[in-house]
Design a protein around this motif. Structure first.
Motif, mmCIF file in Angstrom:
data_model
loop_
_atom_site.group_PDB
_atom_site.id
_atom_site.type_symbol
_atom_site.label_atom_id
_atom_site.label_comp_id
_atom_site.label_asym_id
_atom_site.label_seq_id
_atom_site.Cartn_x
_atom_site.Cartn_y
_atom_site.Cartn_z
ATOM 1 N N LEU A 68 0.800 -1.221 0.000
ATOM 2 C CA LEU A 68 0.000 0.000 0.000
ATOM 3 C C LEU A 68 0.834 1.272 0.000
ATOM 4 C CD1 LEU A 68 -2.586 -1.196 2.629
ATOM 5 C CD2 LEU A 68 -3.159 -0.568 0.288
ATOM 6 N N GLY A 69 2.142 1.145 0.224
ATOM 7 C CA GLY A 69 2.986 2.324 0.329
ATOM 8 C C GLY A 69 2.975 2.938 1.710
ATOM 9 N N LEU A 70 2.399 2.246 2.695
ATOM 10 C CA LEU A 70 2.374 2.740 4.072
ATOM 11 C C LEU A 70 3.668 2.422 4.805
ATOM 12 C CD1 LEU A 70 -1.260 1.629 5.032
ATOM 13 C CD2 LEU A 70 -0.491 3.863 4.189
ATOM 14 N N GLN A 71 4.472 1.544 4.239
ATOM 15 C CA GLN A 71 5.765 1.179 4.803
ATOM 16 C C GLN A 71 6.816 1.278 3.704
ATOM 17 O OE1 GLN A 71 6.762 0.395 7.949
ATOM 18 N NE2 GLN A 71 8.820 0.358 7.093
ATOM 19 N N PRO A 72 7.836 2.129 3.880
ATOM 20 C CA PRO A 72 8.862 2.268 2.839
ATOM 21 C C PRO A 72 9.572 0.936 2.588
ATOM 22 C CG PRO A 72 9.041 4.029 4.454
ATOM 23 C CD PRO A 72 8.081 3.032 5.020
ATOM 24 N N ARG A 73 9.936 0.711 1.338
ATOM 25 C CA ARG A 73 10.664 -0.506 0.994
ATOM 26 C C ARG A 73 12.086 -0.154 0.565
ATOM 27 N NH1 ARG A 73 6.614 0.059 -3.182
ATOM 28 N NH2 ARG A 73 7.498 0.285 -5.284
#
Length: 265
Positions: A68-73
């Motif tokens: 979802l893009g809620l946690q940077p990768r």
């Protein structure tokens, strides 16, 4: 003198993005410098119910948040129906863990479900009668129409979960990500959730659901993504949920399809 030009070798182009509902390539995520997920590759099938399971700290919730893009990768490519996931958010609905929600927020159950319609209504625009009817219809699908005017914090845990499920339905997404929707709910709510999931599958939707109980996973889901910081097994439930895979993921001998699994992560 003729200067010698230095040419760097040409890098091969990245592989084409899959047209599947969700394709993850080389996903790596870290918290405080410590990797939680390493090199995760996964392709979700079309019109399928997928259980995401694994021990505590396996990275299950982190996986959904990274999608979802809620946690940077740190690394990896994620696509949704052939395009970068950042461009496809309108096609994705998310049901978070109930423990992560502020239930004191002054909103009714109907207000919460109507939030799922904001992409169609437009931000900062009033919710019209037609949209309230749509939100009410979604509440009816999960058996919560009679509680439409009730403040969300006054509902039981199972009722709150149904309201958030109704909000996801209101989004009319193609890919649904659900983080432990069965956690702490009563039997009636569990049955209602299963009916909704099966209805979504029949409509061609794909659902990825963090689940904590392998007793019920084979009955509720056809596919499995087994995580333990990486992908231990993935595929059809009957093929991926093996005793060997479970032992590798949990570090203990577990019967296939017959054990409770960790919730955190």
């Amino acid at each position: 003198m003729v200067a010698l030009l230095k040419f760097s070798p040409r890098r091969p182009p990245p592989p084409p993005l899959s047209r599947s509902p969700l394709a993850v390539q080389g996903l790596t995520v870290a918290y405080g410098g410590e990797p939680v997920l390493r090199g995760v590759d996964f392709v979700a099938p079309e019109a399928a119910l997928v259980a995401v399971v694994g021990p505590n700290g396996a990275g299950k919730s982190t996986f959904l948040k990274a999608v979802l893009g809620l946690q940077p990768r740190l690394a990896g490519r994620i696509s949704c129906y052939g395009y970068p996931v950042e461009r496809q958010r309108r096609l994705i609905a998310y049901v978070p863990q109930r423990s992560s929600v502020d239930w004191d927020f002054p909103a009714s159950a109907l207000d919460v479900v109507a939030m799922g319609l904001y992409r169609r209504i437009g931000w900062c625009r009033p919710v019209g009668a037609r949209h309230r009817e749509q939100a009410l219809a979604c509440l009816a699908q999960v058996g919560m129409a009679d509680f439409a005017r009730r403040q969300i914090g006054q509902l039981s845990g199972g009722q709150q979960q149904r309201v958030f499920l109704a909000r996801a339905l209101a989004q009319d997404a193609r890919l649904y990500l659900m983080d432990e929707p069965f956690a702490g709910v009563d039997a009636a709510t569990e049955r209602a959730i299963i009916e909704v999931l099966r209805s979504l599958r029949q409509r061609g939707r794909t659902v990825l659901c963090v689940h904590h109980d392998l007793h019920t996973a084979p009955d509720y889901f056809e596919h499995l993504l087994l995580l333990s910081g990486r992908v231990v097994a993935a595929g059809a439930m009957a093929e991926a949920c093996t005793a060997a895979a479970l032992e590798e993921a949990y570090g203990v001998r577990l019967p296939a399809g017959g054990a409770a699994v960790g919730r955190a992560g």
